[in-house]
Structures are given as structure tokens and as C-alpha cells.
Design an enzyme around this catalytic site. Structure first.
Site, PDB file in Angstrom:
ATOM      1  N   ALA A  78       0.832  -1.205   0.000  1.00 45.90           N
ATOM      2  CA  ALA A  78       0.000   0.000   0.000  1.00 45.90           C
ATOM      3  C   ALA A  78       0.863   1.250   0.000  1.00 45.90           C
ATOM      4  O   ALA A  78       1.960   1.262   0.558  1.00 45.90           O
ATOM      5  CB  ALA A  78      -0.892  -0.001   1.237  1.00 45.90           C
ATOM      6  N   GLY A  79       0.352   2.297  -0.626  1.00 54.26           N
ATOM      7  CA  GLY A  79       1.022   3.589  -0.605  1.00 54.26           C
ATOM      8  C   GLY A  79       1.698   3.930  -1.919  1.00 54.26           C
ATOM      9  O   GLY A  79       1.997   5.093  -2.176  1.00 54.26           O
TER      10      GLY A  79
ATOM     11  N   ASN B  37       1.310   8.507  10.523  1.00 53.36           N
ATOM     12  CA  ASN B  37       1.220   9.875   9.996  1.00 53.36           C
ATOM     13  C   ASN B  37      -0.148  10.532  10.066  1.00 53.36           C
ATOM     14  O   ASN B  37      -0.337  11.627   9.559  1.00 53.36           O
ATOM     15  CB  ASN B  37       1.739   9.889   8.557  1.00 53.36           C
ATOM     16  CG  ASN B  37       3.168   9.374   8.492  1.00 53.36           C
ATOM     17  OD1 ASN B  37       3.996   9.768   9.309  1.00 53.36           O
ATOM     18  ND2 ASN B  37       3.447   8.483   7.567  1.00 53.36           N
TER      19      ASN B  37
ATOM     20  N   THR C  99       4.476  -5.730   8.350  1.00 55.60           N
ATOM     21  CA  THR C  99       4.033  -4.616   9.166  1.00 55.60           C
ATOM     22  C   THR C  99       4.024  -3.315   8.365  1.00 55.60           C
ATOM     23  O   THR C  99       4.550  -3.252   7.263  1.00 55.60           O
ATOM     24  CB  THR C  99       5.005  -4.370  10.361  1.00 55.60           C
ATOM     25  OG1 THR C  99       6.272  -3.930   9.820  1.00 55.60           O
ATOM     26  CG2 THR C  99       5.175  -5.562  11.234  1.00 55.60           C
TER      27      THR C  99
ATOM     28  N   LYS D 192      -3.786  -4.300   9.249  1.00 54.61           N
ATOM     29  CA  LYS D 192      -2.343  -4.025   9.115  1.00 54.61           C
ATOM     30  C   LYS D 192      -1.821  -3.403  10.397  1.00 54.61           C
ATOM     31  O   LYS D 192      -2.366  -2.404  10.875  1.00 54.61           O
ATOM     32  CB  LYS D 192      -2.103  -3.087   7.933  1.00 54.61           C
ATOM     33  CG  LYS D 192      -0.623  -2.832   7.656  1.00 54.61           C
ATOM     34  CD  LYS D 192      -0.424  -2.252   6.284  1.00 54.61           C
ATOM     35  CE  LYS D 192       1.016  -1.942   5.972  1.00 54.61           C
ATOM     36  NZ  LYS D 192       1.185  -1.412   4.618  1.00 54.61           N
TER      37      LYS D 192
ATOM     38  N   MET E 196       3.535  11.068   4.610  1.00 49.59           N
ATOM     39  CA  MET E 196       2.575  11.500   3.594  1.00 49.59           C
ATOM     40  C   MET E 196       1.258  11.950   4.233  1.00 49.59           C
ATOM     41  O   MET E 196       0.700  12.975   3.860  1.00 49.59           O
ATOM     42  CB  MET E 196       2.290  10.371   2.593  1.00 49.59           C
ATOM     43  CG  MET E 196       3.511   9.741   1.948  1.00 49.59           C
ATOM     44  SD  MET E 196       4.525  10.908   1.066  1.00 49.59           S
ATOM     45  CE  MET E 196       3.514  11.207  -0.372  1.00 49.59           C
ATOM     46  N   GLY E 197       0.746  11.154   5.185  1.00 49.97           N
ATOM     47  CA  GLY E 197      -0.508  11.524   5.846  1.00 49.97           C
ATOM     48  C   GLY E 197      -1.739  11.223   4.991  1.00 49.97           C
ATOM     49  O   GLY E 197      -2.685  12.028   4.957  1.00 49.97           O
ATOM     50  N   PHE E 198      -1.721  10.086   4.306  1.00 47.41           N
ATOM     51  CA  PHE E 198      -2.897   9.665   3.517  1.00 47.41           C
ATOM     52  C   PHE E 198      -3.357  10.723   2.517  1.00 47.41           C
ATOM     53  O   PHE E 198      -4.538  11.101   2.488  1.00 47.41           O
ATOM     54  CB  PHE E 198      -4.090   9.312   4.421  1.00 47.41           C
ATOM     55  CG  PHE E 198      -3.963   8.035   5.193  1.00 47.41           C
ATOM     56  CD1 PHE E 198      -3.296   6.938   4.681  1.00 47.41           C
ATOM     57  CD2 PHE E 198      -4.548   7.925   6.455  1.00 47.41           C
ATOM     58  CE1 PHE E 198      -3.199   5.751   5.403  1.00 47.41           C
ATOM     59  CE2 PHE E 198      -4.456   6.744   7.188  1.00 47.41           C
ATOM     60  CZ  PHE E 198      -3.787   5.659   6.666  1.00 47.41           C
TER      61      PHE E 198
ATOM     62  N   TYR F 208       7.608  -2.268  -1.031  1.00 45.75           N
ATOM     63  CA  TYR F 208       7.544  -0.864  -1.426  1.00 45.75           C
ATOM     64  C   TYR F 208       8.961  -0.333  -1.622  1.00 45.75           C
ATOM     65  O   TYR F 208       9.407  -0.071  -2.740  1.00 45.75           O
ATOM     66  CB  TYR F 208       6.779  -0.034  -0.380  1.00 45.75           C
ATOM     67  CG  TYR F 208       6.479   1.383  -0.831  1.00 45.75           C
ATOM     68  CD1 TYR F 208       7.499   2.227  -1.251  1.00 45.75           C
ATOM     69  CD2 TYR F 208       5.189   1.873  -0.854  1.00 45.75           C
ATOM     70  CE1 TYR F 208       7.241   3.515  -1.689  1.00 45.75           C
ATOM     71  CE2 TYR F 208       4.917   3.166  -1.290  1.00 45.75           C
ATOM     72  CZ  TYR F 208       5.952   3.978  -1.702  1.00 45.75           C
ATOM     73  OH  TYR F 208       5.689   5.248  -2.134  1.00 45.75           O
ATOM     74  N   THR F 209       9.697  -0.210  -0.517  1.00 38.71           N
ATOM     75  CA  THR F 209      11.020   0.415  -0.573  1.00 38.71           C
ATOM     76  C   THR F 209      11.978  -0.365  -1.484  1.00 38.71           C
ATOM     77  O   THR F 209      12.808   0.237  -2.181  1.00 38.71           O
ATOM     78  CB  THR F 209      11.602   0.548   0.855  1.00 38.71           C
ATOM     79  OG1 THR F 209      10.612   1.218   1.662  1.00 38.71           O
ATOM     80  CG2 THR F 209      12.877   1.347   0.875  1.00 38.71           C
TER      81      THR F 209
ATOM     82  N   GLY G 146      11.154  -4.311   4.395  1.00 36.22           N
ATOM     83  CA  GLY G 146      12.575  -4.539   4.125  1.00 36.22           C
ATOM     84  C   GLY G 146      12.892  -5.717   3.239  1.00 36.22           C
ATOM     85  O   GLY G 146      13.953  -6.334   3.380  1.00 36.22           O
TER      86      GLY G 146
HETATM   87  C1  LIG Z   1       5.774   6.678   0.761  1.00 35.66           C
HETATM   88  C2  LIG Z   1       5.070   5.572   1.468  1.00 35.66           C
HETATM   89  C3  LIG Z   1       3.680   5.614   1.590  1.00 35.66           C
HETATM   90  C4  LIG Z   1       2.997   4.586   2.251  1.00 35.66           C
HETATM   91  N1  LIG Z   1       1.628   4.633   2.350  1.00 35.66           N
HETATM   92  C5  LIG Z   1       0.968   3.622   2.984  1.00 35.66           C
HETATM   93  C6  LIG Z   1      -0.458   3.630   3.072  1.00 35.66           C
HETATM   94  O1  LIG Z   1      -1.129   4.509   2.531  1.00 35.66           O
HETATM   95  N2  LIG Z   1      -1.063   2.627   3.768  1.00 35.66           N
HETATM   96  C7  LIG Z   1      -0.338   1.619   4.353  1.00 35.66           C
HETATM   97  O2  LIG Z   1      -0.919   0.715   4.977  1.00 35.66           O
HETATM   98  N3  LIG Z   1       1.008   1.576   4.258  1.00 35.66           N
HETATM   99  C8  LIG Z   1       1.663   2.541   3.596  1.00 35.66           C
HETATM  100  N4  LIG Z   1       3.038   2.499   3.504  1.00 35.66           N
HETATM  101  C9  LIG Z   1       3.761   1.377   4.153  1.00 35.66           C
HETATM  102  C10 LIG Z   1       4.100   0.257   3.170  1.00 35.66           C
HETATM  103  O3  LIG Z   1       2.933  -0.304   2.621  1.00 35.66           O
HETATM  104  C11 LIG Z   1       4.916  -0.856   3.883  1.00 35.66           C
HETATM  105  O4  LIG Z   1       4.134  -1.408   4.917  1.00 35.66           O
HETATM  106  C12 LIG Z   1       6.220  -0.321   4.492  1.00 35.66           C
HETATM  107  O5  LIG Z   1       6.815   0.646   3.656  1.00 35.66           O
HETATM  108  C13 LIG Z   1       7.226  -1.441   4.757  1.00 35.66           C
HETATM  109  O6  LIG Z   1       7.583  -2.116   3.562  1.00 35.66           O
HETATM  110  P1  LIG Z   1       8.934  -1.788   2.732  1.00 35.66           P
HETATM  111  O7  LIG Z   1      10.072  -1.883   3.696  1.00 35.66           O
HETATM  112  O8  LIG Z   1       8.967  -2.812   1.630  1.00 35.66           O
HETATM  113  O9  LIG Z   1       8.765  -0.414   2.202  1.00 35.66           O
HETATM  114  C14 LIG Z   1       3.735   3.506   2.824  1.00 35.66           C
HETATM  115  C15 LIG Z   1       5.119   3.467   2.691  1.00 35.66           C
HETATM  116  C16 LIG Z   1       5.801   4.465   2.019  1.00 35.66           C
HETATM  117  C17 LIG Z   1       7.302   4.400   1.910  1.00 35.66           C
END
Ligand SMILES: Cc1cc2nc3c(=O)[nH]c(=O)nc-3n(C[C@H](O)[C@H](O)[C@H](O)COP(=O)(O)O)c2cc1C
Length: 340
Positions: free
Chosen positions: A68-69, A188, A249, A221, A119-121, A321-322, A300
Site C-alpha cells: 500500500a502507498g 502519519n 508490518t 495491518k 505523507m498523511g494519507f 515498497y522500498t 525490508g
Molecule cells: C511513501 C510511502 C507511503 C505509504 N503509504 C501507505 C499507506 O497509505 N497505507 C499503508 O498501509 N502503508 C503505507 N506504507 C507502508 C508500506 O505499505 C509498507 O508497509 C512499508 O513501507 C514497509 O515495507 P517496505 O520496507 O517494503 O517499504 C507507505 C510506505 C511508504 C514508503
């Protein structure tokens, strides 16, 4: 391909502000989504081999999903399967549309392969999201893999109104997704994480299940900063309210020991520094539930070894995501091939 991305593409991209790059990339992916030749090109380069899994009644072509995100506005829904993903989680979306926090609000800690975001949704609101998804349904470009939606709480809605806020979004969006994730763990939105408390979370889950006539899978989540005791309370609720699983997480508010000035930024930390804690939480949930509650592992994951670690800890599905930001679009194919 990842080598080219890391050594040539990424250094150019990383010269610019991280949200600007994100926006540009999403515009390019939205464009590619609407052009058959670009979709075919992406598939030819990046599509992943199959490694099917069935979880909460849904069939996934492979276990690697988009977290997500990334596609908050669902503008690039058709492209993710061309990039190899086995599922996507759109959003987070809230009942009211909202601009999110002031910019800048997304930062890189490159040496640690991490991001911080607050970001704050920022999102178009549930109604606009429903319209976009209806458009994709009509276009016949709807992907073959499962699609999830991440639901958040509108900033202007007080905590007491949270259940109704989530339920309103769900009512409007329930026909457009295969599963839903109740996000009560973003750092956020002020006080959002208090909704992880048993009473508050129960109210939300009851409200959602009451209008969940089709019995769509609903997951929660959680934050990596919860104690195991707090997680166990959520697991009790998961059984009582027939949750389909846990997404473990979200980002963490903790910071690594490091002199990197970016760590003074407020927000949620994602990427490599989150990996270990997220895996510990997956292992704990798996043990507590005797492996009976499906877990989507996220936090991660950069390569097949990271993915394997979380699968061995008990996750059935994974999200990234990252890793996509740091490794580039070949990451899914590389991981699925590695897992096979
Ligand atoms: C820029 C950004 C925006 C995100 N927005 C959301 C979101 O809207 N809702 C949500 O549940 N997680 C959001 N996440 C969290 C990711 O879905 C994920 O749980 C978190 O980044 C850990 O995974 P990663 O290490 O692969 O990035 C966001 C993460 C990032 C970096």
C-alpha cells in the site's frame, strides 16, 4: 537489469526530490497502463514466472505483491502484473479526500536502503477511487491477479467516528476489490495507531463485517512498534471477528543508531532497517496462531533471501515498497525466480 538500475538509472533518479520522482514514475506507469505496446514491452522484460499460492480463498499467480502507498490513486492498476506482481494493494484511501501533510514529506536514507515518509494519507477519497476503479473495470484492463484496497481514517474524522469512516469507504468500494486491509498503523495520521487498541479496533471490525455480505476477506495491518502482548490482543479479535489475516508490518517510528541527519525527520521508516523486526512479528503471529491465520509479510524485502526469511517465519504472501525504489522494476522477477 537490477545492476543497470542500481548503477545507472537510480543515481540519476536519486538526484531529485523523492516525491517528485514518485509522482513522475506514477505518471509514466499510468501512461504505460493505457498503451498495449508499452504493457507488452514491460511484460516481455519484467514478467515473473508463476509460483501460485492460494490464500484466504483467492488464487495468487505468485506471492509477491505491491505494498500500500505506491498506487494510492489506482492510476496504474494494469501495469503491476506486467512488472511481475502477483497482487496489489491500492490506497490507502479515506472516506474524505485529503491533501496529506505539507511537503517535503518523503526522504531517503540511501546508505541504509531506507525511506522515511509522513505523507498523511494524501488520497482522492473513496468516491473518486470507486470511479477510477469502475473505469478500469469497463476498460477490460482489470488485472488477472487479486486486487486489495487499503482503508485509512480521514484526518478530519475524530477517533470516535472511526468505525463509520472506515465503513463508509468499505460500503462504496467493496465491489471493486478482492480483499480489504484496515490500516490502523500509519504513524502519519494523529492518534490513528490508538485504533489498534482492542475496543476501538473491535468497533471497526464489527461495523465492517456487518456490511460485508459477500464475505470479502478483511485483514488488519499492524505497526512494528506494538508489543507482543498488544499483538496477541489483536489476534484474539482476529479469531472473534473472522479476519482473513494480518498484514505485518507498517513503517516504524523507531530509528537506527546512526548519525544520518535524515533520521531526525518525523514519519515512518521503511526498508532494510525494518526487515528484522517485521520478520520477528511474523514469526510471533505464526506461532501464536499455530499457522492458522494467513500473514502478509512486508518490511525490508530487497531480494529472494529476504523473501525466503519471511516465508520461513510464517508469511503466506509478501509485499514490497522500498525494495522497488532501491532495486528497480526487475525486483519481482528476480525474487520469484530466486524463490523457485
Ligand atoms: C511513501 C510511502 C507511503 C505509504 N503509504 C501507505 C499507506 O497509505 N497505507 C499503508 O498501509 N502503508 C503505507 N506504507 C507502508 C508500506 O505499505 C509498507 O508497509 C512499508 O513501507 C514497509 O515495507 P517496505 O520496507 O517494503 O517499504 C507507505 C510506505 C511508504 C514508503
Amino acid at each position: 537489469l537490477s545492476f543497470l538500475y542500481r548503477n545507472i538509472v537510480r543515481p540519476i533518479l536519486f538526484q531529485q526530490d523523492s516525491e517528485s520522482i514518485h509522482d513522475r514514475t506514477m505518471r509514466a506507469l499510468a501512461f504505460a497502463s493505457r498503451h498495449a505496446s508499452l504493457r507488452a514491452l514491460a511484460s516481455a522484460i519484467y514478467s515473473a514466472p508463476t509460483k501460485p499460492v492460494k490464500v484466504f480463498g483467492l488464487k495468487f499467480p505468485n506471492p509477491i505483491g505491491l505494498a500500500a502507498g505506491m498506487d494510492k490513486f489506482a492510476v496504474a492498476l494494469p501495469i503491476w502484473e506486467c512488472l511481475g506482481f502477483g497482487f496489489v494493494e491500492l490506497g490507502g484511501v479515506t472516506w474524505h479526500q485529503q491533501p496529506g501533510n505539507d511537503k517535503p514529506r518523503m526522504f531517503r536514507a540511501v546508505e541504509d536502503r531506507a525511506l522515511i515518509n509522513r505523507m498523511g494519507f494524501n488520497n482522492p477519497g473513496a468516491e473518486a477511487m470507486a470511479k477510477t476503479l469502475a473505469g478500469w473495470k469497463c476498460s477490460r484492463l482489470w488485472p488477472k491477479h487479486p486486487v486489495g484496497i487499503n482503508l485509512g481514517k480521514s484526518k478530519i474524522t475524530p477517533l470516535e467516528g472511526a468505525a463509520e469512516d472506515y465503513a463508509s469507504s468499505f460500503r462504496l468500494l467493496r465491489e471493486y476489490a478482492d480483499f480489504f486491509v484496515v490500516n490502523v498503523s500509519s504513524p502519519n495520521t494523529p492518534n490513528l495507531r490508538q485504533l489498534q487498541d482492542k475496543g476501538a479496533l473491535d468497533e471497526i471490525l464489527v461495523a465492517l463485517q456487518q456490511i460485508n455480505a459477500e464475505r470479502k476477506p478483511i485483514l488488519v495491518k499492524i505497526a512494528p512498534d506494538l508489543s507482543f502482548e498488544a499483538i496477541d490482543e489483536i489476534l484474539e479479535l482476529a479469531m472473534q471477528r473472522q479476519l482473513a489475516g494480518i498484514v505485518a508490518t507498517n513503517t516504524t517510528i523507531t530509528r537506527p543508531q546512526s548519525g544520518n541527519p535524515v533520521y531526525t525527520q518525523t514519519g515512518g521508516l521503511s526498508g532494510a532497517p525494518l526487515r528484522q523486526r517485521s520478520t520477528e512479528i511474523i514469526r510471533h503471529i505464526h506461532e501464536q496462531t499455530n499457522g492458522k491465520l494467513p500473514i502478509i509479510g512486508v518490511g525490508g524485502i530487497f531480494n529472494a533471501a529476504d523473501a525466503q526469511e519471511k516465508l520461513e517465519a510464517g508469511a503466506s504472501l509478501l509485499q514490497i515498497y522500498t525494495g522497488l525504489v532501491y532495486e528497480g522494476p526487475a525486483i519481482v522477477k528476480t525474487i520469484v525466480e530466486g524463490l523457485r
